[in-house]
Design an enzyme around this catalytic site. Structure first.
Site, PDB file in Angstrom:
ATOM      1  N   SER A   1      19.224   9.322 -31.637  1.00 58.76           N
ATOM      2  CA  SER A   1      18.608   8.042 -31.298  1.00 58.76           C
ATOM      3  C   SER A   1      18.792   6.968 -32.367  1.00 58.76           C
ATOM      4  O   SER A   1      19.086   5.814 -32.044  1.00 58.76           O
ATOM      5  CB  SER A   1      17.119   8.244 -30.994  1.00 58.76           C
ATOM      6  OG  SER A   1      16.944   8.980 -29.803  1.00 58.76           O
TER       7      SER A   1
ATOM      8  N   LYS B   1       3.815  14.925 -27.845  1.00 60.89           N
ATOM      9  CA  LYS B   1       3.802  14.164 -26.602  1.00 60.89           C
ATOM     10  C   LYS B   1       2.438  14.148 -25.918  1.00 60.89           C
ATOM     11  O   LYS B   1       2.108  13.196 -25.214  1.00 60.89           O
ATOM     12  CB  LYS B   1       4.856  14.711 -25.644  1.00 60.89           C
ATOM     13  CG  LYS B   1       6.284  14.428 -26.064  1.00 60.89           C
ATOM     14  CD  LYS B   1       7.265  14.827 -24.970  1.00 60.89           C
ATOM     15  CE  LYS B   1       8.675  14.386 -25.312  1.00 60.89           C
ATOM     16  NZ  LYS B   1       9.613  14.597 -24.196  1.00 60.89           N
TER      17      LYS B   1
ATOM     18  N   GLY C   1       5.394  18.695 -22.411  1.00 55.58           N
ATOM     19  CA  GLY C   1       5.286  17.312 -21.973  1.00 55.58           C
ATOM     20  C   GLY C   1       6.468  16.832 -21.165  1.00 55.58           C
ATOM     21  O   GLY C   1       6.315  16.224 -20.096  1.00 55.58           O
TER      22      GLY C   1
END
Length: 503
Positions: A232, A287, A350
């Site tokens: 990311s 999460k 999650g």
């Protein structure tokens, strides 16, 4: 545009005189950690590297492995001073009249490692001794400790002080420190980082475009444990540069989300440094816990009991999730209709719950699968969907199967058996690596439709970028950096072991 000095740290001994360091041209310094690598001939290094050589003999008191006598240490430092350009001198041990008289100021890097509250006092103590630079490394015990080196740099405004936090939590700290005046940023040589939490030279260059230093006013990041191998940052930071945005996306390795939230995100300290956290992606294991920190949550977040993105708007935080659309859109892009199909989601964490909820809302007949019954039963209560323990699961009869577990990401294992899958079934694996996971490779070998975690990641990252910035991530840029479906073509030709990565 300013530049930092990029320094590569050599912490293992080269195997033979024929070894090639293969350092990128952006690296200006090479640090030899003699306490870890032992004696390495400076002439051998100069034959392979044209920059400055730094000799470091870190003692156990300073977090290293050298535990010899003072006389042995003196001998090694003086011998190194004959051949190296720079010598690391520990402020608590090496500032003796003998060493200072024989190692000139322009060759000295005076260093200290310890509790963050002592950084300023140690600098005051050591800076009376002239040196090329002063290195202060904070041993962080909580999230707030990561801010101490940054506050010190901001208060000093000096070009000769290097300050950062060490270890897994300090990864992001080094990236911001470079923007606050730290002239040098250290990175491990990739093949020998040994899991110490240091950024690698490759990451510093490819994910953060170092040694160039762009202006930064906004901080975005990925929060989880682990996060250091996430792709990311590479995608987001490249998109910021393409848009000319004064932003930086960093990895936050966080063990306790509540302390990170109160001590880093909402404490106001970063704002005092001229920085502001505007958005966060959230990954395992936070999460679920993260949900309570947001003022507003989307309907999907409330149903799945899980979030993977926080966006700050007008001072307030909203929790959302891109897990569902990452899978749904990837399937639809293959021309596969979800409605009416039998789907199994392996993993009731999650991400798995969010994906299951999305497939259910798209009209699929969804079954939840999990190794542990407790988490499986939680998913049943939240989603009102049937559950099967992994030990009893058979892929026979399902036409969509999603792996929402980390199994296969870095262990070479299959999360479940695909024997019995029909020919028209599609496999989706949220795990991804530098090559196909065992699940994806096996599915492709059978000639089945398979969606790699990188395809899902591409959809999610573009959506997350839009939610956090209001801008579109350039599609060509994202695909070129991530590799897109080109990786899938490669996977059809060869099956190799995957390398660990985080979403």
């Amino acid at each position: 545009m300013n530049k930092a000095i990029l320094a590569a740290t050599l912490s293992t001994s080269p195997l033979s005189s024929s070894d090639d360091l293969s350092l990128p041209g952006e690296v200006q310094w090479l640090e030899t950690r003699a306490d870890l690598a032992g004696h390495i001939d400076a002439a051998w290094l100069r034959d392979r590297f044209g920059g400055q050589l730094l000799y470091t003999l870190r003692s156990r008191d300073e977090g290293g492995r050298f535990d010899g006598s003072n006389e042995e240490r003196r001998r090694l430092l003086l011998e190194a001073a004959r051949h190296y350009d720079l010598i690391d001198l520990e402020g608590e041990r090496d500032l003796t009249p003998d060493l200072l008289s024989r190692i000139p100021a322009h060759k000295r890097i005076i260093s200290w490692s310890g509790p963050p509250e002592n950084l300023a006092s140690r600098l005051d103590q050591f800076s009376s001794v002239k040196a090329r630079a002063y290195r202060l490394v904070s041993r962080s015990r909580c999230a707030a400790d990561d801010l101490a080196p940054l506050c010190l740099l901001k208060s000093l405004g000096r070009p000769d002080v290097i300050a950062y936090a060490e270890g897994h939590t300090g990864f992001w700290n080094r990236l911001v420190a470079a923007r606050l005046g730290a002239p040098i940023i250290f990175g491990a040589i990739a093949k020998e980082k040994r899991g110490r939490g240091e950024p690698t030279i490759t990451q510093l260059i490819e994910d953060y475009a170092l040694p160039r230093l762009t202006t930064v006013e906004e901080i975005y990041g990925i929060v989880g444990s682990p996060v250091h191998h996430s792709l990311s940052p590479r995608l987001h930071n490249a998109a910021y540069r393409a848009h000319g945005r004064a932003a930086l996306f960093v990895p936050f390795h966080v063990e306790r989300f509540d302390s990170f939230w109160s001590e880093v995100v909402t404490s106001g300290t970063l704002e005092q440094l001229g920085l502001s956290i505007k958005g966060l992606t959230v990954v395992s294991p936070h999460k679920e816990e993260a949900m309570s920190s947001a003022r507003v949550s989307s309907s999907m977040v409330r149903r799945a009991g899980s979030t993977n993105i926080f966006v700050r708007t007008n001072g307030h935080w909203t929790a959302d999730t891109t897990d569902p659309e990452g899978v749904s859109l990837a399937i639809e892009e293959r021309g596969i209709e979800i409605k009416g199909r039998r789907a199994a989601v392996i993993g009731c964490g999650g991400a798995g719950r969010a994906v299951a909820a999305a497939l259910d809302e798209a009209g699929a007949e969804v079954t939840l699968v999990n190794r542990g019954r407790e988490r499986g039963h939680l998913a049943v209560r939240l989603l009102n969907l049937p559950f099967v323990p992994l030990s009893d699961f058979s892929a026979d009869g399902f036409s969509i199967v999603v792996n929402a577990t980390p199994v296969g990401r870095d262990d070479g294992q299959m999360p479940f058996s695909i024997d019995g899958l029909s020919e028209d079934a599609v496999i989706v694996d949220l795990a991804y690596g530098s090559s196909a996971t065992p699940l994806i490779a096996s599915a492709l070998a059978r000639g089945q439709a398979a969606i790699d975690g990188r395809e899902v990641l591409l959809i999610q990252v573009r959506r997350q970028f839009h939610l956090m910035t209001g801008k579109e991530m350039p599609d060509d840029l994202a695909r070129s950096l991530l590799g897109g479906r080109a990786d899938m073509a490669t996977a059809r030709k060869a099956i190799v072991s995957p390398a660990a990565q985080s979403v």
